[in-house]
Scaffold this motif. Structure first.
Motif, PDB file in Angstrom:
ATOM      1  N   LEU A 147       3.143   6.423  -5.199  1.00 38.32           N
ATOM      2  CA  LEU A 147       3.092   6.709  -6.625  1.00 38.32           C
ATOM      3  C   LEU A 147       1.917   7.632  -6.935  1.00 38.32           C
ATOM      4  O   LEU A 147       1.961   8.400  -7.894  1.00 38.32           O
ATOM      5  CB  LEU A 147       2.990   5.408  -7.412  1.00 38.32           C
ATOM      6  N   ALA A 148       0.884   7.571  -6.096  1.00 38.53           N
ATOM      7  CA  ALA A 148      -0.257   8.451  -6.314  1.00 38.53           C
ATOM      8  C   ALA A 148       0.062   9.908  -5.936  1.00 38.53           C
ATOM      9  O   ALA A 148      -0.653  10.819  -6.338  1.00 38.53           O
ATOM     10  CB  ALA A 148      -1.459   7.960  -5.505  1.00 38.53           C
ATOM     11  N   THR A 165       6.302   9.783  -9.007  1.00 36.40           N
ATOM     12  CA  THR A 165       6.753   9.371 -10.343  1.00 36.40           C
ATOM     13  C   THR A 165       7.403  10.539 -11.078  1.00 36.40           C
ATOM     14  O   THR A 165       8.400  10.358 -11.773  1.00 36.40           O
ATOM     15  CB  THR A 165       5.552   8.879 -11.172  1.00 36.40           C
ATOM     16  N   LYS A 174       0.805  -1.208   0.000  1.00 43.46           N
ATOM     17  CA  LYS A 174       0.000   0.000   0.000  1.00 43.46           C
ATOM     18  C   LYS A 174       0.848   1.272   0.000  1.00 43.46           C
ATOM     19  O   LYS A 174       0.547   2.232  -0.712  1.00 43.46           O
ATOM     20  CB  LYS A 174      -0.923  -0.011   1.234  1.00 43.46           C
ATOM     21  N   TYR A 193       3.605   1.798  -1.348  1.00 40.06           N
ATOM     22  CA  TYR A 193       4.119   2.073  -2.687  1.00 40.06           C
ATOM     23  C   TYR A 193       3.040   2.671  -3.581  1.00 40.06           C
ATOM     24  O   TYR A 193       3.283   3.638  -4.299  1.00 40.06           O
ATOM     25  CB  TYR A 193       4.709   0.801  -3.305  1.00 40.06           C
ATOM     26  N   SER A 194       1.853   2.081  -3.512  1.00 37.29           N
ATOM     27  CA  SER A 194       0.812   2.628  -4.387  1.00 37.29           C
ATOM     28  C   SER A 194       0.411   4.024  -3.932  1.00 37.29           C
ATOM     29  O   SER A 194       0.169   4.916  -4.754  1.00 37.29           O
ATOM     30  CB  SER A 194      -0.395   1.687  -4.439  1.00 37.29           C
ATOM     31  N   ASP A 195       0.390   4.247  -2.606  1.00 42.86           N
ATOM     32  CA  ASP A 195       0.103   5.600  -2.109  1.00 42.86           C
ATOM     33  C   ASP A 195       1.160   6.592  -2.589  1.00 42.86           C
ATOM     34  O   ASP A 195       0.852   7.702  -3.011  1.00 42.86           O
ATOM     35  CB  ASP A 195       0.088   5.613  -0.569  1.00 42.86           C
TER      36      ASP A 195
END
Lengths: 499, 291
Positions: B79-80, B84, B73, B75-77
């Motif tokens: 990247l959001a 990036t 989670k 990581y996805s947070d």
């Protein structure tokens, strides 16, 4: 990829470090890299245009052929060189040389750059207490870190010399060099977290501590506050209200201990003192689920183990004991008389709460620890290459002459290794003088004044809210002056090696 | 390595002590040291894949007994949040810098190694001297210069700064390598009537691949890992990962769920490069350790 970390095995760090990648085509004879102040190489001395055939040059042999820069009439006119040098020269001139000159001038002006202030900015460096702290810290860095990194590298290089999986070890120790100091900073912020159940450094200390049976503290334990309680709090300690005589059993009931502290505690036992013995029980006088009699050791109540108990007479401690797992303690061999039984304050201090690595006192040593983690691999690999290049004959000869291994190491290995050690040491001094990222990232904002170093202070006063580019320029020049001796060492070493 | 007259395997100084004390003890010590060196990075990784609540309450090492806490989670947070973009900024800063340094330095190094011009040796000593100049010296003047040029805060400005300060080491390393190329090769090319540019680009530069690789990996890692230059010269729209992470450091405790995966993402590419090209890394380090 195994055994590559052994790298080029240069015996003399100084000269060979300056030689360039030794996997070059001149690997065997690369030593003759002079700057060509001397006479031109004989093979080319009489070379005429049109007469020097490729075959002749080749026949001259590899060693002279590796000497560059002898006058060659085949060579291009000097003006040609300008075009090759121009881009680099422009960049270095505009972005390195010019800034040095600019900074020197700028350092004599005030914050806005309008008023000439002479040497005031330099005077400020040496009078302001916060910049003095940065100088002191840089001094600590320079004295401690390069020596430690060199020593650790030497130890690792020697230890891995005869180990088959040395390459794997070297890769692991070397790896932090590839990681940004920013990421290293995050890594060590985690390592140095203060709570022993979160920061790994304190967790290790805490578990080693636990191995040696240091007593657990009961920070919340206290006597009941009523007249029936046999004990009472007194200046942080707990004492018996009534004097006790040898032969008596002493009850020390406490309350307020958190249940999870007691999860593994044994059941408390009442004690029958032997003749002439003062004994008793320290326990939590609280029966879970209710019931139980006050101030009596019931069958289910929990013991407090590892509590220090003192027998006090007329204010002097006559004997000290520690409670067993069942909460009991015994003083044998006491002289007859009245005693007060006391649980000293140390029992009620919290247990190990973690070394405050990131606090004001330990912050610089803690960051130096991270620095060693980063740079030990560099030191190890260079020194290992130096070790591998030491001629075995010298060592064998000394051994045949009856030298002990330690003598061989001290009198032969270390002297032969000293050029490499010097290169590592000097490189680390330069690195410690310039240290910035690790301090900036690891030291929390509140302790940055205590951890501050010159490079960080330079950024802070010029860009990080200080708004004084006059002082910033003076700090930058100061930093350059500190590095200057090592610049001269490098130039001299380079010239000597290329003579 | 020479074999000793006694026919024993070659060994040096403490090597023998090590044998006597017992290789086992040494090996155990080395294993311990190796673990010691790995644990910090391992900790960062585990923290980055644990639930936030778990990180706040217990140490990361307890995760080995409670794999249920592991999650991607963070990581996805991360990247959001636009991390990036800073990843790409890092790439856009690092790749051009590395290429420019190699190109510009190789030309200068060729002139220093194989061309005659007055003041050559003195000029090269200046380059050796510039190896250790602290970049702090240029921050204020270049900030002012960039202000005038209108590139303050831009990626171009960051790249230019890195190129300039990468040059001394690069020229030093390549010149020493070029100088070792056999003279006969150049003479032959000159005999054939090749111009300097042709000799440089078709004879010398291709021969220097190992040195260029060493230089390339070093330069790449330095720029990829830089914080200070980005801190001064990159504005928030152009900031690389190091600066993006730094801006989260102030609230370290509450931002661990961003910092740990961010730091780990930022070090993956350097680590991959390091393991893939470690031979060149070591060579470059040995060659340039005057720095």
């Amino acid at each position: 990829m195994t055994d590559r970390l052994d790298g080029p095995q240069d015996p003399r760090g100084g000269g060979d470090a300056a030689r360039g990648s030794s996997s070059g085509p001149n690997e065997a004879h690369g030593a003759s890299l002079d700057l060509s102040d001397g006479p031109p190489p004989p093979a080319d001395a009489d070379a005429e245009p049109g007469k020097t055939s490729p075959a002749k040059s080749t026949a001259a042999g590899p060693a002279p052929a590796a000497v560059p820069g002898g006058p060659s009439k085949l060579g291009p006119p000097p003006t040609m060189a300008i075009w090759f040098l121009l881009p680099g020269a422009l960049l270095l001139g505009a972005m390195v040389i010019y800034p040095i000159i600019y900074s020197i001038f700028r350092s004599f002006y005030d914050a806005t750059g309008d008023t000439f202030v002479g040497a005031d900015n330099y005077a400020a460096i040496f009078s302001d207490s916060s910049t003095l702290t940065t100088i002191r810290n840089n001094l600590i860095w320079v004295v401690v870190a390069p020596a430690l990194v060199t020593a650790v590298g030497l130890i690792f290089a020697v230890l891995t010399e005869r180990i088959r999986w040395a390459t794997a070890f070297k890769l692991i120790v070397f790896m932090p060099m590839a990681v940004s100091l920013m990421a290293s900073g995050v890594i060590f912020r985690l390592v140095y977290e203060q709570a022993p159940d979160r920061g790994v450094a304190n967790a290790v200390i805490s578990s080693v501590d636990g191995l040696f049976g240091s007593n657990q503290g009961y920070p919340d334990a206290r006597p009941r506050e009523n007249d029936q309680a046999p004990v009472t709090a007194q200046q942080g300690a707990v004492v018996t209200k009534q004097p006790a005589k040898p032969g008596q059993a002493v009850l020390i009931p406490l309350v307020g201990v958190k249940p999870d502290t007691l999860a593994s505690a044994a059941t408390a036992k009442a004690v029958q003192p032997g003749p002439g013995e003062l004994a008793g029980t320290v326990w939590v006088d609280f029966t879970q689920g209710g019931g139980g009699a006050l101030n009596q050791v019931d069958g289910t109540e929990k013991a407090l183990a590892g509590v220090t108990v003192e027998a006090v007479q007329n204010g002097a401690v006559k004997a000290t004991a520690s409670t067993e797992a069942d909460g009991t303690f015994r003083f044998a061999g006491l002289a007859p008389g009245d005693y007060t039984v006391r649980l000293p304050q140390s029992n009620f201090e919290a247990g190990f709460t973690g070394v405050s690595w990131l606090g004001p006192t330990l912050i610089t040593p803690a960051i130096i620890g991270a620095f060693i983690w980063v740079w030990a691999g560099f030191s190890m690999v260079l020194i290992a290459a130096g070790l591998a290049a030491i001629p075995r004959d010298a060592l064998e000869a000394a051994r045949i002459d009856g030298a002990t291994e330690w003598q061989v190491f001290r009198k032969i290995t270390i002297p032969l290794l000293s050029p490499v050690l010097l290169v590592v040491f000097v490189t680390m001094i330069i690195n410690t003088l310039k240290v910035f990222d690790l301090v900036f990232v690891i030291a929390p904002g509140s302790v940055q004044p205590q951890a501050n170093v010159i490079a960080l202070e330079m950024w802070r006063v010029s860009f990080g809210g200080g708004g004084n580019q006059g002082l910033g320029s003076a700090l930058a020049i100061f930093l350059l002056i500190l590095v200057l001796p090592f610049m001269i060492i490098n130039i001299r070493r380079f010239r000597r090696d290329n003579q | 390595m020479t074999t000793s007259t006694l026919g024993a395997p070659p060994r040096s100084t403490l090597g023998r002590i090590v044998d006597r004390v017992g290789g086992g003890l040494v090996q155990a010590a080395l294993v311990l040291i190796g673990v010691f060196w790995l644990v910090p990075t391992l900790g960062l990784f585990v923290v980055s894949i644990r639930e936030e609540t778990a990180n706040n309450s217990t140490g990361w090492w307890t995760a080995f007994t409670k794999p249920a806490e592991l999650t991607l989670k963070s990581y996805s947070d991360l990247l959001a949040t636009g991390f990036t973009a800073s990843f790409w900024n890092t790439v856009f800063i690092t790749v051009p810098t590395t290429l420019l340094v190699i190109g510009i330095a190789a030309m200068a190094a060729y002139a220093f190694a194989w061309m005659e011009f007055p003041g050559r040796d003195g000029l090269f000593l200046v380059v050796v001297g510039l190896l250790v100049v602290p970049i702090q010296i240029a921050l204020i003047p270049i900030a002012k210069l960039y202000g005038t040029l209108g590139i303050f805060g831009s990626i171009a400005g960051v790249v230019l700064f890195h190129v300039a300060f990468g040059l001394p080491f690069a020229i030093f390393l390549l010149r020493n390598f070029f100088a070792g190329i056999p003279r006969s090769l150049l003479e032959a090319a000159r005999m054939d009537g090749a111009g300097e540019w042709k000799i440089f680009s078709t004879v010398v530069f291709p021969l220097a691949k190992p040195a260029v690789a060493s230089l390339g990996i070093f330069q790449f890692l330095w720029v990829w890992n830089d914080l200070l230059v980005a801190l001064v010269f990159a504005d928030s729209g152009n900031q690389p990962m190091t600066k993006a992470l730094q801006s989260q450091m102030r609230q370290f405790g509450t931002n661990v769920d961003i910092l740990a995966p961010g730091a780990f993402l930022s070090l993956i590419i350097p680590l991959v490069l390091f393991f893939a090209f470690q031979r060149y890394f070591v060579q470059g380090m040995m060659a340039g350790s005057v720095k």
